[in-house]
Design an enzyme around this catalytic site. Structure first.
Site, PDB file in Angstrom:
ATOM      1  N   CYS A  49       0.812  -1.224   0.000  1.00  0.00           N
ATOM      2  CA  CYS A  49       0.000   0.000   0.000  1.00  0.00           C
ATOM      3  C   CYS A  49       0.841   1.269   0.000  1.00  0.00           C
ATOM      4  O   CYS A  49       0.309   2.361  -0.204  1.00  0.00           O
ATOM      5  CB  CYS A  49      -0.911   0.015   1.223  1.00  0.00           C
ATOM      6  SG  CYS A  49      -1.716  -1.561   1.557  1.00  0.00           S
ATOM      7  N   HIS A  88      -3.688   6.633   6.534  1.00  0.00           N
ATOM      8  CA  HIS A  88      -3.865   5.433   5.703  1.00  0.00           C
ATOM      9  C   HIS A  88      -5.328   5.008   5.784  1.00  0.00           C
ATOM     10  O   HIS A  88      -5.942   4.694   4.770  1.00  0.00           O
ATOM     11  CB  HIS A  88      -2.933   4.322   6.191  1.00  0.00           C
ATOM     12  CG  HIS A  88      -3.018   3.081   5.378  1.00  0.00           C
ATOM     13  ND1 HIS A  88      -2.696   3.040   4.040  1.00  0.00           N
ATOM     14  CD2 HIS A  88      -3.405   1.818   5.706  1.00  0.00           C
ATOM     15  CE1 HIS A  88      -2.870   1.819   3.586  1.00  0.00           C
ATOM     16  NE2 HIS A  88      -3.306   1.055   4.562  1.00  0.00           N
ATOM     17  N   HIS A  91      -9.701   1.511  -1.270  1.00  0.00           N
ATOM     18  CA  HIS A  91      -8.259   1.293  -1.193  1.00  0.00           C
ATOM     19  C   HIS A  91      -7.735   0.935  -2.581  1.00  0.00           C
ATOM     20  O   HIS A  91      -7.947  -0.170  -3.070  1.00  0.00           O
ATOM     21  CB  HIS A  91      -7.979   0.160  -0.209  1.00  0.00           C
ATOM     22  CG  HIS A  91      -6.559   0.069   0.239  1.00  0.00           C
ATOM     23  ND1 HIS A  91      -5.511   0.596  -0.480  1.00  0.00           N
ATOM     24  CD2 HIS A  91      -5.991  -0.496   1.352  1.00  0.00           C
ATOM     25  CE1 HIS A  91      -4.379   0.369   0.149  1.00  0.00           C
ATOM     26  NE2 HIS A  91      -4.640  -0.287   1.262  1.00  0.00           N
TER      27      HIS A  91
END
Length: 631
Positions: free
Chosen positions: A279, A431, A469
């Protein structure tokens, strides 16, 4: 003296639409925009989604000419419904009926063995020993067998129904000759083109001012290209009775977003790289670019990522891990009436993240080149910090490394701008993956760092609430949102939750469920945070355009800034012209397949320099011994 990396262009696409000119950001905060901003954002979406067209100086819905205001009034429900997080659309797959194969063993009965007919060319190689094969003519055979193992076509449910998808109707391959490109590489072409066009400076002008080896491209995907045109088709082909194509292996590589931009968008022979860090992938590549510019190894850097993970295999993998917000978990939060648009719930009661697709790109220049070209100044990136987690039991669990990256990023901003800027004029892009574990561990880091630096009510932004995401692109989404925040002053709230979960650490944090409007000049620094699987932690420090200009003025003086402002007027006009054209549906995708091929026999080379045909500046070969004290 180190050079300052300045953001001079940005672009991309995600579930909010096109990123350049802040359109994607404005889709997130649409509720607080004035009428003209709202209309411009929705018109951009309407053309992107194919619901409206612009021709002969007017807007059309089908064949009917309508005013911009009327068009927005008519289409707004469809535009809102077809963007951001929403139920999976048919263009991908039906999560309730995902194609699979069911193993089965067939056997004969008391009446006799199994018997069936088939084409002779379909016989397996080798023919099983217990098969009796009889030729019955016309290229067909009859087979008798005692037992037969088969794979039957079947379907099963993947219990996940909410995803971040590009706006409905927007298909990247419709905007250039995609030539069997995987979807992720289609996204890369369009996203990088958007960023390059947003600069308002022709790329050839930029390239002519620097040596070819002073241009850098850093970009990657994290999951690789897993649709049928890439690694997905490569891995499936034999078991599906097909053949591997000559393109699938190469196009499946995680480095292909960078490779495609070098070959087909920029024609660059400069430094290139593709760093994959789960990520944190975008920030890993941004770090390389920032370090190159600070050290003087590059004067221009194009940084990006592209991810197209909405294929059943990847969804199934994350779902099996328990990482995604599935329908059963959402029912425990919502009851039977689940709102799939609110499935991503950072820092609230949540049950897993929402997988998404997207691409984001930025163009960085060193401070001197940005002034020389009259470039737009959207911000500056002084540094990106990356740290691992150390010893850990679960490779996917969070760990200690993110404490280091966040603390170092805040400390750097304090060292450059002072305590007050950090305490009163900063915000954090979390995040915010929407997992129960993340909401606890990430909020604890922010809360403790805020306490250590004397920050009270630190604004926390979590754009995955709207976008999902996008894996490699997640921090790119944070970047372009931060540039929008600096421009417009609206901090997006976590609007998919009613309240912050009880186990979230927030003594020093402000996690709002509504948008917060600030004066743009009051926001000086943003921090982009990423916590990736495997201990891939990264945090970037991003300065506002005002701060960047102040730093440029301190180094280069008022005269240089006045000259930049004059030169920038034409650049802004060209940026605005591109935005208008893109809003009307022409994305001006750059795809130079086979154009400007370099004749290697025409390269001029001596012991001091090398000149590539078609490139104005020569490459100076190394002369000085960097290890003079050792050799």
């Amino acid at each position: 003296m180190q050079r300052l990396p300045v953001v001079t262009g940005f672009g991309g696409f995600n579930p909010a639409g096109r990123s350049s000119a802040h359109h994607g950001y404005k889709r997130l905060v649409l509720d607080v925009l004035d009428t003209s901003e709202r209309q411009a954002t929705l018109l951009s979406l309407a053309s992107l989604m194919g619901l409206a067209s612009f021709r002969n100086g007017a807007w059309y819905r089908g064949e009917e000419q309508v005013s911009a205001a009327a068009l927005v009034d008519q289409l707004e429900p469809a535009l809102l419904r077809g963007s951001l997080i929403r139920p999976m659309e048919e263009r991908f797959f039906d999560p309730s009926q995902v194609h699979c194969h069911q193993q089965a063993s067939l056997s004969g009965t008391e009446a006799g063995p199994l018997a069936f007919e088939m084409a002779a060319k379909q016989l397996p190689n080798p023919v099983p020993l217990d098969w009796t094969v009889t030729d019955i003519g016309d290229g067909r055979v009859r087979v008798q067998a005692e037992q037969l193992s088969v794979m039957l076509d079947s379907a099963r449910e993947i219990n996940v129904y909410s995803f971040g998808q590009l706006p409905s109707g927007f298909e990247p391959d419709q905007h250039y000759n995609a030539r069997f490109h995987p979807r992720g590489l289609q996204l890369a072409i369009l996203g990088a083109s958007d960023a390059i066009n947003s600069m308002g400076i022709d790329w050839q002008t930029v390239a002519s001012r620097v040596a070819p080896d002073q241009i850098a491209v850093y970009a990657s995907s994290a999951m690789s290209q897993m649709d049928p045109m890439g690694n997905g088709g490569l891995l499936q082909s034999r078991l599906r009775g097909g053949r591997v194509s000559s393109k699938q292996t190469a196009m499946g590589l995680t480095s292909m977003p960078a490779d495609f931009i070098n070959a087909y968008v920029l024609g660059s022979v400069g430094t290139t790289g593709a760093v994959a860090g789960a990520c944190a992938t975008f920030l890993y590549n941004l770090r390389n670019a920032v370090e190159d510019i600070r050290a003087g190894n590059a004067r221009v850097a194009v940084v990006g990522s592209a991810e197209a993970p909405l294929v059943p295999e990847i969804v199934d993998g994350f779902a099996t891990m328990g990482a995604l917000g599935n329908i059963d978990g959402l029912r425990k939060i919502f009851g039977e009436d689940v709102d799939l648009r609110c499935a991503s719930r950072p820092f609230g009661e949540n049950c897993g993240f929402t997988l998404s697709e997207g691409t984001q790109w930025v163009v960085l220049m060193d401070d001197a080149l940005a002034l020389e070209l009259g470039a737009n100044i959207y911000g500056a990136v002084p540094s990106v910090f990356v740290n691992a987690d150390g010893t850990k039991k679960s490779i996917s669990a969070p760990g200690a490394g993110n404490y280091l990256t966040v603390a170092k990023s805040v400390a750097l901003a304090r060292a450059i701008l002072g305590d007050q800027a950090v305490r009163e004029h900063s915000f954090m892009q979390a995040h915010g993956s929407s997992t129960p574990q993340n909401r606890i561990t990430e909020s604890a880091i922010f809360d403790r760092v805020a306490g250590a630096f004397g920050i009270r009510e630190w604004p926390i932004v979590a754009v995955k609430a709207f976008l999902g995401h996008t894996v490699a692109c997640a921090s790119g989404d944070q970047m372009v949102t931060s540039l929008g925040i600096f421009e417009r002053g609206v901090l997006p709230g976590v609007t998919t939750i009613d309240k912050v979960a009880d186990d979230v650490h927030c003594d020093n944090l402000a996690i709002n469920t509504h948008h917060t409007v600030r004066a743009p000049e009051s926001l000086k620094v943003g921090f982009l945070n990423s916590k990736g699987f495997g201990g891939n932690n990264a945090t970037a420090t991003v300065f506002s355009p005002d701060v960047a200009r102040q730093m440029l003025a301190a180094r280069h003086g008022a005269k240089a800034m006045d000259a930049h402002q004059r030169a920038n007027e034409a650049v802004q006009e060209k940026s605005a012209a591109y935005d208008a054209t893109a809003t009307q549906g022409d994305l001006q995708a750059i795809y130079r397949f086979g154009e400007g091929m370099i004749d290697e026999s025409e390269i001029r080379l001596d012991s001091e320099s090398l000149t590539v045909p078609g490139m104005e500046q020569p490459v100076t070969l190394p002369r000085d011994n960097p290890f003079a004290d050792m050799a």
